[in-house]
Scaffold this motif. Structure first.
Motif, PDB file in Angstrom:
ATOM      1  N   ARG A 152       2.300   2.111   0.505  1.00  0.00           N
ATOM      2  CA  ARG A 152       3.034   3.370   0.609  1.00  0.00           C
ATOM      3  C   ARG A 152       4.519   3.161   0.315  1.00  0.00           C
ATOM      4  O   ARG A 152       5.163   3.970  -0.348  1.00  0.00           O
ATOM      5  CB  ARG A 152       2.843   3.951   2.005  1.00  0.00           C
ATOM      6  N   GLU A 153       5.050   2.041   0.776  1.00  0.00           N
ATOM      7  CA  GLU A 153       6.468   1.718   0.532  1.00  0.00           C
ATOM      8  C   GLU A 153       6.723   1.542  -0.962  1.00  0.00           C
ATOM      9  O   GLU A 153       7.752   1.950  -1.474  1.00  0.00           O
ATOM     10  CB  GLU A 153       6.827   0.452   1.314  1.00  0.00           C
ATOM     11  N   GLU A 154       5.789   0.933  -1.658  1.00  0.00           N
ATOM     12  CA  GLU A 154       5.923   0.747  -3.114  1.00  0.00           C
ATOM     13  C   GLU A 154       5.939   2.084  -3.830  1.00  0.00           C
ATOM     14  O   GLU A 154       6.674   2.276  -4.790  1.00  0.00           O
ATOM     15  CB  GLU A 154       4.763  -0.123  -3.644  1.00  0.00           C
ATOM     16  N   LEU A 155       5.125   3.026  -3.375  1.00  0.00           N
ATOM     17  CA  LEU A 155       5.085   4.344  -3.994  1.00  0.00           C
ATOM     18  C   LEU A 155       6.396   5.105  -3.808  1.00  0.00           C
ATOM     19  O   LEU A 155       6.778   5.918  -4.650  1.00  0.00           O
ATOM     20  CB  LEU A 155       3.930   5.175  -3.422  1.00  0.00           C
ATOM     21  N   LEU A 156       7.090   4.842  -2.699  1.00  0.00           N
ATOM     22  CA  LEU A 156       8.339   5.543  -2.419  1.00  0.00           C
ATOM     23  C   LEU A 156       9.511   5.012  -3.227  1.00  0.00           C
ATOM     24  O   LEU A 156      10.552   5.654  -3.304  1.00  0.00           O
ATOM     25  CB  LEU A 156       8.661   5.474  -0.925  1.00  0.00           C
ATOM     26  N   LYS A 157       9.348   3.843  -3.802  1.00  0.00           N
ATOM     27  CA  LYS A 157      10.463   3.239  -4.571  1.00  0.00           C
ATOM     28  C   LYS A 157      10.704   3.975  -5.872  1.00  0.00           C
ATOM     29  O   LYS A 157       9.993   4.612  -6.484  1.00  0.00           O
ATOM     30  CB  LYS A 157      10.181   1.786  -4.863  1.00  0.00           C
TER      31      LYS A 157
END
Length: 157
Positions: A152-157
């Motif tokens: 999820r953190e990768e998608l927010l980048k």
């Protein structure tokens, strides 16, 4: 609480697990209370944001001071550490010699785990004693995030 749990377990690991469960209950309630008290409360969507919230706001509410450090593991992408050089919780607890391996800060690890779960950042949280010459009671709370959080953190980048 420690005496209560000690009578109902078989071994140190079981006792630490029980303390973690007690802490989890406290952490869930603490998060709810802080959500009500914070005037401009907003839901954290980033890992660092929620970890800083725990490091500063939660720690200060519970122990009257911020945690001493918040660090990211250099070896594992999914691990973070919150360190407290002089944990208030264990300052006045004397552990018998037969339980010398017991880390009562498993209670704090349970609190942190509940706050992370409540903020939608599932993780496995454990407490470890890491004494130094200057700080013999130093405790590190190790936070190992679930894979879904990193995705999820990768998608927010």
């Amino acid at each position: 609480m420690l005496q209560y749990a000690q009578k109902r377990v078989n071994g140190i690991q079981d006792l630490e697990r029980k303390l973690n469960e007690f802490g989890y209950r406290v952490g869930a309630r603490q998060l709810e209370l802080l959500s009500w008290r914070e005037k401009n409360a907003k839901r954290e969507t980033r890992v660092l944001g929620v970890l800083y919230f725990i490091h500063s706001v939660v720690w200060k509410t519970l122990f009257g001071k911020q945690a001493d450090s918040l660090e990211k593991s250099t070896e594992n992408e999914d691990e973070y550490m919150i360190s407290d050089n002089d944990p208030v919780l264990t300052r006045y607890i004397s552990v018998p010699k037969e339980l010398s391996q017991l880390n009562c800060n498993a209670f704090i690890a349970g609190i942190v785990e509940a706050v992370l779960d409540g903020c939608q950042f599932p993780a496995r949280v454990t407490a470890h004693s890491v004494p130094t010459d200057a700080h013999p009671l130093r405790t590190t709370i190790l936070i190992k995030l679930e894979k879904e959080v990193l995705q999820r953190e990768e998608l927010l980048k």
